[in-house]
Design a protein around this motif. Structure first.
Motif, mmCIF file in Angstrom:
data_model
loop_
_atom_site.group_PDB
_atom_site.id
_atom_site.type_symbol
_atom_site.label_atom_id
_atom_site.label_comp_id
_atom_site.label_asym_id
_atom_site.label_seq_id
_atom_site.Cartn_x
_atom_site.Cartn_y
_atom_site.Cartn_z
ATOM 1 N N VAL A 1 1.128 -1.668 -0.038
ATOM 2 C CA VAL A 1 0.399 0.176 -0.435
ATOM 3 C C VAL A 1 1.158 1.415 0.058
ATOM 4 N N GLY A 2 2.377 0.866 0.060
ATOM 5 C CA GLY A 2 2.935 2.089 -0.195
ATOM 6 C C GLY A 2 4.683 1.849 0.499
ATOM 7 N N GLU A 3 5.709 2.557 0.032
ATOM 8 C CA GLU A 3 7.070 2.553 -0.346
ATOM 9 C C GLU A 3 7.504 4.299 -0.214
ATOM 10 N N ALA A 4 8.376 3.792 0.809
ATOM 11 C CA ALA A 4 8.847 5.201 1.610
ATOM 12 C C ALA A 4 9.962 5.632 1.589
ATOM 13 N N GLU A 5 11.313 6.466 0.799
ATOM 14 C CA GLU A 5 12.160 6.746 0.326
ATOM 15 C C GLU A 5 13.398 6.864 1.852
ATOM 16 N N ASN A 6 12.349 7.285 3.009
ATOM 17 C CA ASN A 6 12.826 7.650 4.272
ATOM 18 C C ASN A 6 12.589 7.396 5.607
ATOM 19 N N GLY A 7 12.330 7.452 6.514
ATOM 20 C CA GLY A 7 12.274 7.021 8.003
ATOM 21 C C GLY A 7 10.665 8.288 8.503
ATOM 22 N N HIS A 8 10.964 9.350 7.885
ATOM 23 C CA HIS A 8 9.977 10.524 7.999
ATOM 24 C C HIS A 8 8.804 10.023 7.235
ATOM 25 N N ARG A 9 8.802 9.547 5.963
ATOM 26 C CA ARG A 9 7.551 8.986 5.352
ATOM 27 C C ARG A 9 7.304 7.826 5.698
ATOM 28 N N ALA A 10 8.057 6.691 6.080
ATOM 29 C CA ALA A 10 7.715 5.688 6.584
ATOM 30 C C ALA A 10 6.018 5.635 7.385
ATOM 31 N N ILE A 11 6.786 6.285 8.279
ATOM 32 C CA ILE A 11 5.804 7.080 9.825
ATOM 33 C C ILE A 11 4.293 7.568 9.367
ATOM 34 N N GLU A 12 4.863 8.558 8.553
ATOM 35 C CA GLU A 12 3.335 9.486 7.480
ATOM 36 C C GLU A 12 2.965 8.216 6.439
ATOM 37 N N LEU A 13 3.375 6.999 6.628
ATOM 38 C CA LEU A 13 2.291 6.288 5.193
ATOM 39 C C LEU A 13 2.045 5.324 6.007
ATOM 40 N N SER A 14 2.457 4.961 7.384
ATOM 41 C CA SER A 14 2.084 3.718 8.135
ATOM 42 C C SER A 14 0.865 4.403 9.296
ATOM 43 N N GLN A 15 0.742 5.989 9.115
ATOM 44 C CA GLN A 15 -0.990 6.285 9.933
ATOM 45 C C GLN A 15 -1.710 6.448 9.084
ATOM 46 N N ARG A 16 -1.340 6.778 7.459
ATOM 47 C CA ARG A 16 -2.302 7.442 6.171
ATOM 48 C C ARG A 16 -3.010 6.017 5.888
ATOM 49 N N PHE A 17 -2.100 5.125 5.728
ATOM 50 C CA PHE A 17 -2.853 3.638 5.434
ATOM 51 C C PHE A 17 -3.437 2.533 6.268
ATOM 52 N N ASP A 18 -2.146 2.435 7.262
ATOM 53 C CA ASP A 18 -2.695 1.792 8.637
ATOM 54 C C ASP A 18 -2.300 0.638 8.166
ATOM 55 N N ASP B 1 5.020 3.925 19.226
ATOM 56 C CA ASP B 1 5.143 5.519 20.310
ATOM 57 C C ASP B 1 3.409 5.464 19.814
ATOM 58 N N GLN B 2 2.958 5.839 18.515
ATOM 59 C CA GLN B 2 1.798 6.134 18.021
ATOM 60 C C GLN B 2 0.990 4.955 18.266
ATOM 61 N N LYS B 3 1.354 3.732 18.132
ATOM 62 C CA LYS B 3 0.369 3.172 16.986
ATOM 63 C C LYS B 3 0.560 2.209 18.275
ATOM 64 N N PRO B 4 0.830 1.512 19.495
ATOM 65 C CA PRO B 4 1.865 0.285 19.887
ATOM 66 C C PRO B 4 1.431 -1.248 19.367
ATOM 67 N N ASP B 5 0.028 -1.629 18.577
ATOM 68 C CA ASP B 5 -0.244 -2.383 18.079
ATOM 69 C C ASP B 5 -0.118 -2.195 16.732
ATOM 70 N N ALA B 6 0.684 -1.680 16.492
ATOM 71 C CA ALA B 6 1.113 -1.761 14.574
ATOM 72 C C ALA B 6 2.225 -3.311 14.972
ATOM 73 N N LYS B 7 2.222 -3.365 13.520
ATOM 74 C CA LYS B 7 3.166 -4.664 13.946
ATOM 75 C C LYS B 7 3.989 -4.350 12.367
ATOM 76 N N VAL B 8 5.962 -4.119 12.724
ATOM 77 C CA VAL B 8 6.436 -3.467 12.567
ATOM 78 C C VAL B 8 7.178 -4.791 12.278
ATOM 79 N N MET B 9 7.768 -5.168 10.830
ATOM 80 C CA MET B 9 8.964 -6.528 11.108
ATOM 81 C C MET B 9 9.503 -5.563 9.835
ATOM 82 N N ILE B 10 11.179 -6.083 10.352
ATOM 83 C CA ILE B 10 12.423 -5.366 9.827
ATOM 84 C C ILE B 10 13.091 -6.187 8.927
ATOM 85 N N LEU B 11 12.620 -5.661 7.631
ATOM 86 C CA LEU B 11 13.908 -6.760 6.551
ATOM 87 C C LEU B 11 15.011 -5.384 6.179
ATOM 88 N N THR B 12 16.289 -6.398 5.681
ATOM 89 C CA THR B 12 17.474 -5.247 6.322
ATOM 90 C C THR B 12 18.289 -6.302 5.402
#
Length: 128
Positions: free
Chosen positions: A4-21, A45-56
């Motif tokens: 549903v989204g692709e972020a080029e930086n961390g700030h954009r990732a935060i924004e997209l996570s809020q917009r698309f959940d 911090d903003q959404k404690p039940d968000a599911k974040v997976m690190i891919l690196t």
């Protein structure tokens, strides 16, 4: 499964996570402007039940520790095959944790547990 989204930086990732959940957020560690671990912490911090997976590509112990202690639901290496990645995303979406096998081995070793036989002077998993 769809992206549903692709972020080029961390700030954009935060924004997209809020917009698309999204059901699962895949986050790289090294990103411009704001690194992925800091972005993950902000998202959680903003959404404690968000599911974040690190891919690196970075399996450094400090990254693993910060990600998992910071609330990441998974830590998958980019060298993983597509089937492993898809299985990990589905597992995290269903509420489970997901680790690449090499990362899981490092976490197990860090706990001082030997599997299956290992060094007899080390702790063994008792299952309780």
């Amino acid at each position: 499964m769809c992206i549903v989204g692709e972020a080029e930086n961390g700030h954009r990732a935060i924004e997209l996570s809020q917009r698309f959940d999204p059901a699962v957020i895949l986050m790289d560690i090294r990103m411009p402007q704001l690194d992925g671990l800091s972005a993950m912490e902000s998202i959680l911090d903003q959404k404690p039940d968000a599911k974040v997976m690190i891919l690196t590509t970075f399996g450094d112990e400090s990254y693993i520790e910060r990600a998992l202690s910071g609330g990441a639901a998974g830590f998958i290496l980019k060298s993983s095959g597509p089937d492993e990645l898809i299985s990990a995303v589905l597992a995290v979406a269903e509420g489970a944790a997901a680790l690449s096998p090499r990362i899981a081995q490092r976490v197990i070793e860090r706990c001082g547990i030997s599997i299956p036989l290992g060094n007899p002077t080390r702790k063994r998993w008792s299952g309780s």
